[in-house]
Design a protein around this motif. Structure first.
Motif, PDB file in Angstrom:
ATOM      1  N   LEU A 164       6.961  -3.341  34.052  1.00  0.00           N
ATOM      2  CA  LEU A 164       7.302  -2.813  32.719  1.00  0.00           C
ATOM      3  C   LEU A 164       8.366  -2.983  31.720  1.00  0.00           C
ATOM      4  CD1 LEU A 164       5.167  -2.400  30.406  1.00  0.00           C
ATOM      5  CD2 LEU A 164       5.235   0.234  31.186  1.00  0.00           C
ATOM      6  N   ARG A 165      10.014  -2.572  31.882  1.00  0.00           N
ATOM      7  CA  ARG A 165      10.445  -3.104  31.743  1.00  0.00           C
ATOM      8  C   ARG A 165      11.398  -4.419  30.818  1.00  0.00           C
ATOM      9  NH1 ARG A 165      12.732   1.417  34.718  1.00  0.00           N
ATOM     10  NH2 ARG A 165      11.082   3.411  33.610  1.00  0.00           N
ATOM     11  N   LEU A 166      10.908  -5.084  32.348  1.00  0.00           N
ATOM     12  CA  LEU A 166      11.298  -6.922  32.021  1.00  0.00           C
ATOM     13  C   LEU A 166      10.411  -7.474  30.680  1.00  0.00           C
ATOM     14  CD1 LEU A 166      11.157  -7.969  35.729  1.00  0.00           C
ATOM     15  CD2 LEU A 166      12.757  -7.649  34.557  1.00  0.00           C
ATOM     16  N   VAL A 167       9.510  -6.606  30.576  1.00  0.00           N
ATOM     17  CA  VAL A 167       7.979  -7.538  29.702  1.00  0.00           C
ATOM     18  C   VAL A 167       8.601  -6.660  28.561  1.00  0.00           C
ATOM     19  CG1 VAL A 167       5.961  -7.003  29.317  1.00  0.00           C
ATOM     20  CG2 VAL A 167       6.010  -7.620  31.622  1.00  0.00           C
ATOM     21  N   GLU A 168       9.295  -5.522  28.092  1.00  0.00           N
ATOM     22  CA  GLU A 168       8.834  -4.700  26.855  1.00  0.00           C
ATOM     23  C   GLU A 168       9.902  -3.787  27.189  1.00  0.00           C
ATOM     24  OE1 GLU A 168       6.419  -0.956  25.053  1.00  0.00           O
ATOM     25  OE2 GLU A 168       4.989  -2.446  26.986  1.00  0.00           O
ATOM     26  N   LYS A 169      11.198  -4.558  26.560  1.00  0.00           N
ATOM     27  CA  LYS A 169      12.518  -3.968  26.187  1.00  0.00           C
ATOM     28  C   LYS A 169      12.460  -2.423  26.128  1.00  0.00           C
ATOM     29  CE  LYS A 169      17.340  -4.276  24.493  1.00  0.00           C
ATOM     30  NZ  LYS A 169      18.196  -4.814  22.671  1.00  0.00           N
ATOM     31  N   ASP A 170      12.033  -1.686  24.733  1.00  0.00           N
ATOM     32  CA  ASP A 170      12.051  -0.385  25.194  1.00  0.00           C
ATOM     33  C   ASP A 170      10.671   1.108  25.826  1.00  0.00           C
ATOM     34  OD1 ASP A 170      14.079  -0.784  23.698  1.00  0.00           O
ATOM     35  OD2 ASP A 170      13.482  -1.803  22.358  1.00  0.00           O
ATOM     36  N   ALA A 171      10.647   0.150  26.693  1.00  0.00           N
ATOM     37  CA  ALA A 171       9.471   0.610  27.023  1.00  0.00           C
ATOM     38  C   ALA A 171      10.039   2.451  27.717  1.00  0.00           C
ATOM     39  CB  ALA A 171       8.669  -0.072  28.652  1.00  0.00           C
ATOM     40  N   ALA A 172       8.638   2.663  27.741  1.00  0.00           N
ATOM     41  CA  ALA A 172       8.621   4.343  27.843  1.00  0.00           C
ATOM     42  C   ALA A 172       7.342   4.600  29.157  1.00  0.00           C
ATOM     43  CB  ALA A 172       7.898   5.208  26.904  1.00  0.00           C
ATOM     44  N   PRO A 173       7.346   4.130  30.112  1.00  0.00           N
ATOM     45  CA  PRO A 173       6.767   4.808  31.423  1.00  0.00           C
ATOM     46  C   PRO A 173       6.388   5.837  31.336  1.00  0.00           C
ATOM     47  CG  PRO A 173       8.729   3.275  32.472  1.00  0.00           C
ATOM     48  CD  PRO A 173       8.460   3.443  30.595  1.00  0.00           C
ATOM     49  N   SER A 174       5.039   5.724  31.701  1.00  0.00           N
ATOM     50  CA  SER A 174       4.466   7.400  31.947  1.00  0.00           C
ATOM     51  C   SER A 174       3.974   7.530  33.463  1.00  0.00           C
ATOM     52  CB  SER A 174       3.742   8.104  31.220  1.00  0.00           C
ATOM     53  OG  SER A 174       2.263   6.790  31.600  1.00  0.00           O
ATOM     54  N   GLY A 175       3.701   8.342  33.807  1.00  0.00           N
ATOM     55  CA  GLY A 175       3.908   8.626  35.207  1.00  0.00           C
ATOM     56  C   GLY A 175       4.392   8.359  36.158  1.00  0.00           C
ATOM     57  N   GLU A 176       3.831   8.705  37.623  1.00  0.00           N
ATOM     58  CA  GLU A 176       5.072   8.093  38.882  1.00  0.00           C
ATOM     59  C   GLU A 176       5.408   6.894  38.778  1.00  0.00           C
ATOM     60  OE1 GLU A 176       5.764   9.398  43.343  1.00  0.00           O
ATOM     61  OE2 GLU A 176       4.991  11.656  41.594  1.00  0.00           O
ATOM     62  N   ALA A 177       7.144   6.426  39.072  1.00  0.00           N
ATOM     63  CA  ALA A 177       6.389   4.959  39.489  1.00  0.00           C
ATOM     64  C   ALA A 177       5.894   4.758  40.908  1.00  0.00           C
ATOM     65  CB  ALA A 177       8.350   4.537  39.293  1.00  0.00           C
ATOM     66  N   ARG A 178       5.262   3.506  40.350  1.00  0.00           N
ATOM     67  CA  ARG A 178       4.889   3.249  41.951  1.00  0.00           C
ATOM     68  C   ARG A 178       5.288   1.635  42.827  1.00  0.00           C
ATOM     69  NH1 ARG A 178      -1.620   2.597  40.924  1.00  0.00           N
ATOM     70  NH2 ARG A 178      -1.808   1.787  43.145  1.00  0.00           N
ATOM     71  N   ARG A 179       5.207   1.456  43.655  1.00  0.00           N
ATOM     72  CA  ARG A 179       5.944   0.604  44.703  1.00  0.00           C
ATOM     73  C   ARG A 179       4.581  -0.616  44.265  1.00  0.00           C
ATOM     74  NH1 ARG A 179       7.885  -0.001  49.954  1.00  0.00           N
ATOM     75  NH2 ARG A 179       6.090   0.799  50.048  1.00  0.00           N
TER      76      ARG A 179
END
Length: 65
Positions: free
Chosen positions: A44-59
């Motif tokens: 997501l951060r590769l696509v959206e520079k100012d991304a604010a991901p929610s929840g736990e990261a998943r591999r």
């Protein structure tokens, strides 16, 4: 909103109304990690520079199993 759809060979992305594909090799080059070890938050951060991901990261390995 950005939509990411993962498979074994890469990620289909919908970002601001544009559909495109990030291939596995591009993601590995950008993150300097093996594709299965990259997280959805990293993509997501590769696509959206100012991304604010929610929840736990998943591999990716856990997503495509």
């Amino acid at each position: 909103m950005t939509v990411l759809s993962f498979d074994e060979q890469g990620v289909d992305v919908v970002y601001e109304g544009h559909d495109f594909r990030l291939e596995k090799s591009l993601i590995e080059d950008a993150t300097e990690k093996p594709y299965p070890e990259v997280t959805d938050h990293e993509v997501l951060r590769l696509v959206e520079k100012d991304a604010a991901p929610s929840g736990e990261a998943r591999r990716i390995a856990d997503i495509v199993e």
